[in-house]
Write a protein that holds these residues in place. Structure first.
Motif, PDB file in Angstrom:
ATOM      1  N   ILE A   1       0.827  -1.224   0.000  1.00 63.17           N
ATOM      2  CA  ILE A   1       0.000   0.000   0.000  1.00 63.17           C
ATOM      3  C   ILE A   1       0.856   1.268   0.000  1.00 63.17           C
ATOM      4  O   ILE A   1       0.653   2.138  -0.848  1.00 63.17           O
ATOM      5  N   PRO A   2       1.848   1.436   0.884  1.00 59.03           N
ATOM      6  CA  PRO A   2       2.666   2.659   0.832  1.00 59.03           C
ATOM      7  C   PRO A   2       3.450   2.774  -0.471  1.00 59.03           C
ATOM      8  O   PRO A   2       3.643   3.875  -1.000  1.00 59.03           O
ATOM      9  N   ILE A   3       3.892   1.649  -1.010  1.00 64.41           N
ATOM     10  CA  ILE A   3       4.641   1.691  -2.274  1.00 64.41           C
ATOM     11  C   ILE A   3       3.732   2.168  -3.412  1.00 64.41           C
ATOM     12  O   ILE A   3       4.134   3.007  -4.225  1.00 64.41           O
ATOM     13  N   VAL A   4       2.507   1.681  -3.455  1.00 66.34           N
ATOM     14  CA  VAL A   4       1.553   2.111  -4.490  1.00 66.34           C
ATOM     15  C   VAL A   4       1.221   3.585  -4.329  1.00 66.34           C
ATOM     16  O   VAL A   4       1.172   4.345  -5.306  1.00 66.34           O
ATOM     17  N   VAL A   5       1.007   4.027  -3.104  1.00 66.08           N
ATOM     18  CA  VAL A   5       0.695   5.438  -2.844  1.00 66.08           C
ATOM     19  C   VAL A   5       1.866   6.318  -3.265  1.00 66.08           C
ATOM     20  O   VAL A   5       1.683   7.367  -3.899  1.00 66.08           O
ATOM     21  N   LEU A   6       3.082   5.929  -2.947  1.00 61.24           N
ATOM     22  CA  LEU A   6       4.269   6.676  -3.340  1.00 61.24           C
ATOM     23  C   LEU A   6       4.386   6.746  -4.856  1.00 61.24           C
ATOM     24  O   LEU A   6       4.662   7.803  -5.421  1.00 61.24           O
ATOM     25  N   PHE A   7       4.159   5.638  -5.521  1.00 63.85           N
ATOM     26  CA  PHE A   7       4.241   5.583  -6.973  1.00 63.85           C
ATOM     27  C   PHE A   7       3.185   6.493  -7.613  1.00 63.85           C
ATOM     28  O   PHE A   7       3.485   7.278  -8.517  1.00 63.85           O
ATOM     29  N   LEU A   8       1.942   6.415  -7.134  1.00 58.81           N
ATOM     30  CA  LEU A   8       0.878   7.256  -7.685  1.00 58.81           C
ATOM     31  C   LEU A   8       1.117   8.740  -7.416  1.00 58.81           C
ATOM     32  O   LEU A   8       0.859   9.588  -8.271  1.00 58.81           O
ATOM     33  N   SER A   9       1.603   9.037  -6.239  1.00 55.81           N
ATOM     34  CA  SER A   9       1.839  10.454  -5.914  1.00 55.81           C
ATOM     35  C   SER A   9       2.950  11.046  -6.792  1.00 55.81           C
ATOM     36  O   SER A   9       2.863  12.191  -7.219  1.00 55.81           O
ATOM     37  N   THR A  10       3.999  10.250  -7.086  1.00 59.11           N
ATOM     38  CA  THR A  10       5.048  10.758  -7.969  1.00 59.11           C
ATOM     39  C   THR A  10       4.520  10.926  -9.390  1.00 59.11           C
ATOM     40  O   THR A  10       4.886  11.875 -10.078  1.00 59.11           O
ATOM     41  N   ILE A  11       3.664  10.019  -9.839  1.00 59.67           N
ATOM     42  CA  ILE A  11       3.089  10.148 -11.180  1.00 59.67           C
ATOM     43  C   ILE A  11       2.233  11.406 -11.271  1.00 59.67           C
ATOM     44  O   ILE A  11       2.253  12.109 -12.277  1.00 59.67           O
TER      45      ILE A  11
END
Length: 103
Positions: A11-21
């Motif tokens: 979950i934190p990895i997905v959130v980090l990835f989406l926020s950078t995108i």
């Protein structure tokens, strides 16, 4: 002590990835707009500085070359004002000294 399950770590990895995108286009947009704004402000400031410099140089040159003409104009205007005020004063005096005679 239990280890964190993979789905909870994901979950934190997905959130980090989406926020950078999402953040990258916003950051690029802000960079472009701010740089354009800074360039337009810089151009305007440079124009104003150049115009102020030219204006002061022109004024200094005109002061020397037009001093006599300006003084002549001022003298003419002052003479006109003095003549006009004298005319008004004389008209007042003449009107005050008139004596009306009944016939």
């Amino acid at each position: 002590m239990k280890f964190i399950k993979f789905k909870y770590a994901l979950i934190p990895i997905v959130v980090l990835f989406l926020s950078t995108i999402i953040q990258i286009p916003i950051i690029n947009f802000v960079k472009a707009e701010s740089s354009r704004y800074m360039v337009t402000n810089y151009k305007r400031d440079v124009k104003e500085e150049i115009l102020n410099g030219v204006e002061t140089k022109v004024k200094a040159k005109l002061k020397d070359s037009l001093k006599s003409e300006v003084l002549k104009e001022l003298r003419v205007e002052l003479l006109d004002d003095v003549r006009e005020s004298l005319k008004k004063d004389l008209i007042k005096e003449i009107r005050l000294e008139r004596k009306w005679i009944k016939s």
